[in-house]
Design a protein around this motif. Structure first.
Motif, PDB file in Angstrom:
ATOM      1  N   ASP A 136     -36.543  36.581  78.383  1.00  0.00           N
ATOM      2  CA  ASP A 136     -37.354  36.379  77.373  1.00  0.00           C
ATOM      3  C   ASP A 136     -38.659  36.583  77.805  1.00  0.00           C
ATOM      4  O   ASP A 136     -39.048  35.466  78.366  1.00  0.00           O
ATOM      5  N   LEU A 137     -39.530  37.372  77.618  1.00  0.00           N
ATOM      6  CA  LEU A 137     -40.808  37.525  78.120  1.00  0.00           C
ATOM      7  C   LEU A 137     -41.949  37.600  77.103  1.00  0.00           C
ATOM      8  O   LEU A 137     -41.563  38.186  75.940  1.00  0.00           O
ATOM      9  N   ARG A 138     -43.031  37.482  77.502  1.00  0.00           N
ATOM     10  CA  ARG A 138     -44.210  37.333  76.500  1.00  0.00           C
ATOM     11  C   ARG A 138     -45.300  37.996  77.468  1.00  0.00           C
ATOM     12  O   ARG A 138     -45.801  37.580  78.218  1.00  0.00           O
ATOM     13  N   ILE A 139     -45.647  39.406  77.013  1.00  0.00           N
ATOM     14  CA  ILE A 139     -46.448  40.149  78.017  1.00  0.00           C
ATOM     15  C   ILE A 139     -47.625  40.679  77.355  1.00  0.00           C
ATOM     16  O   ILE A 139     -47.443  40.637  75.951  1.00  0.00           O
ATOM     17  N   PRO A 140     -48.666  40.978  77.810  1.00  0.00           N
ATOM     18  CA  PRO A 140     -49.835  41.411  77.279  1.00  0.00           C
ATOM     19  C   PRO A 140     -49.629  42.754  76.505  1.00  0.00           C
ATOM     20  O   PRO A 140     -48.854  43.486  77.069  1.00  0.00           O
ATOM     21  N   SER A 141     -50.042  43.071  75.344  1.00  0.00           N
ATOM     22  CA  SER A 141     -49.892  44.255  74.474  1.00  0.00           C
ATOM     23  C   SER A 141     -50.424  45.525  75.377  1.00  0.00           C
ATOM     24  O   SER A 141     -49.933  46.667  75.109  1.00  0.00           O
ATOM     25  N   THR A 142     -51.488  45.303  76.427  1.00  0.00           N
ATOM     26  CA  THR A 142     -51.860  46.352  76.991  1.00  0.00           C
ATOM     27  C   THR A 142     -51.051  46.831  78.403  1.00  0.00           C
ATOM     28  O   THR A 142     -51.167  47.852  78.973  1.00  0.00           O
ATOM     29  N   MET A 143     -49.907  45.989  78.692  1.00  0.00           N
ATOM     30  CA  MET A 143     -49.024  46.356  79.710  1.00  0.00           C
ATOM     31  C   MET A 143     -47.804  47.303  79.517  1.00  0.00           C
ATOM     32  O   MET A 143     -47.557  47.319  78.426  1.00  0.00           O
ATOM     33  N   THR A 144     -47.949  48.195  80.392  1.00  0.00           N
ATOM     34  CA  THR A 144     -47.098  49.368  79.875  1.00  0.00           C
ATOM     35  C   THR A 144     -45.587  48.645  80.168  1.00  0.00           C
ATOM     36  O   THR A 144     -45.484  47.928  81.096  1.00  0.00           O
ATOM     37  N   LEU A 145     -44.476  49.513  79.825  1.00  0.00           N
ATOM     38  CA  LEU A 145     -43.255  49.090  79.914  1.00  0.00           C
ATOM     39  C   LEU A 145     -42.810  49.150  81.545  1.00  0.00           C
ATOM     40  O   LEU A 145     -42.446  48.322  82.160  1.00  0.00           O
ATOM     41  N   LYS A 146     -43.271  50.259  82.166  1.00  0.00           N
ATOM     42  CA  LYS A 146     -43.127  50.464  83.499  1.00  0.00           C
ATOM     43  C   LYS A 146     -43.684  49.424  84.360  1.00  0.00           C
ATOM     44  O   LYS A 146     -43.103  49.008  85.261  1.00  0.00           O
ATOM     45  N   GLU A 147     -45.013  49.239  84.070  1.00  0.00           N
ATOM     46  CA  GLU A 147     -45.465  47.960  84.836  1.00  0.00           C
ATOM     47  C   GLU A 147     -44.834  46.639  84.717  1.00  0.00           C
ATOM     48  O   GLU A 147     -44.557  45.985  85.573  1.00  0.00           O
ATOM     49  N   MET A 148     -44.532  46.439  83.494  1.00  0.00           N
ATOM     50  CA  MET A 148     -43.463  44.982  83.168  1.00  0.00           C
ATOM     51  C   MET A 148     -42.369  45.121  84.034  1.00  0.00           C
ATOM     52  O   MET A 148     -41.991  44.120  84.461  1.00  0.00           O
ATOM     53  N   ILE A 149     -41.442  46.200  83.905  1.00  0.00           N
ATOM     54  CA  ILE A 149     -40.293  46.399  84.584  1.00  0.00           C
ATOM     55  C   ILE A 149     -40.328  46.332  86.168  1.00  0.00           C
ATOM     56  O   ILE A 149     -39.897  45.784  86.901  1.00  0.00           O
ATOM     57  N   GLN A 150     -41.438  46.893  86.470  1.00  0.00           N
ATOM     58  CA  GLN A 150     -41.832  46.966  88.205  1.00  0.00           C
ATOM     59  C   GLN A 150     -41.987  45.482  88.610  1.00  0.00           C
ATOM     60  O   GLN A 150     -41.542  45.010  89.579  1.00  0.00           O
ATOM     61  N   ILE A 151     -42.909  44.725  87.892  1.00  0.00           N
ATOM     62  CA  ILE A 151     -43.257  43.290  88.006  1.00  0.00           C
ATOM     63  C   ILE A 151     -41.867  42.473  87.924  1.00  0.00           C
ATOM     64  O   ILE A 151     -41.588  41.518  89.197  1.00  0.00           O
ATOM     65  N   VAL A 152     -41.112  42.561  87.057  1.00  0.00           N
ATOM     66  CA  VAL A 152     -39.875  41.836  87.043  1.00  0.00           C
ATOM     67  C   VAL A 152     -38.726  42.351  88.358  1.00  0.00           C
ATOM     68  O   VAL A 152     -38.334  41.375  88.997  1.00  0.00           O
TER      69      VAL A 152
END
Length: 62
Positions: free
Chosen positions: A20-36
């Protein structure tokens, strides 16, 4: 707080976890997945991520 969105990422098939993540609305899905993936040392290449909206079932392509 409206500058963040809540996301549940099911990685059950990859590492047996649901995040369960809380991410900035400006972050792309690809960026978020890459970080994880980097955080959990998962060796996987993401080219064209898609997401399913849980409430409506709609699929979003990014």
């Amino acid at each position: 707080m409206e500058h963040y969105i809540n996301i549940t990422l099911d990685l059950g098939l990859v590492c047996g976890k649901q995040l369960d993540l809380r991410i900035p609305s400006t972050m792309t899905l690809k960026e978020m997945i890459q970080i994880v993936l980097e955080s959990y040392a998962i060796d996987m290449l993401i080219l064209n991520p898609t997401a399913r909206v849980k409430g409506s079932g709609a699929v979003q392509v990014y």
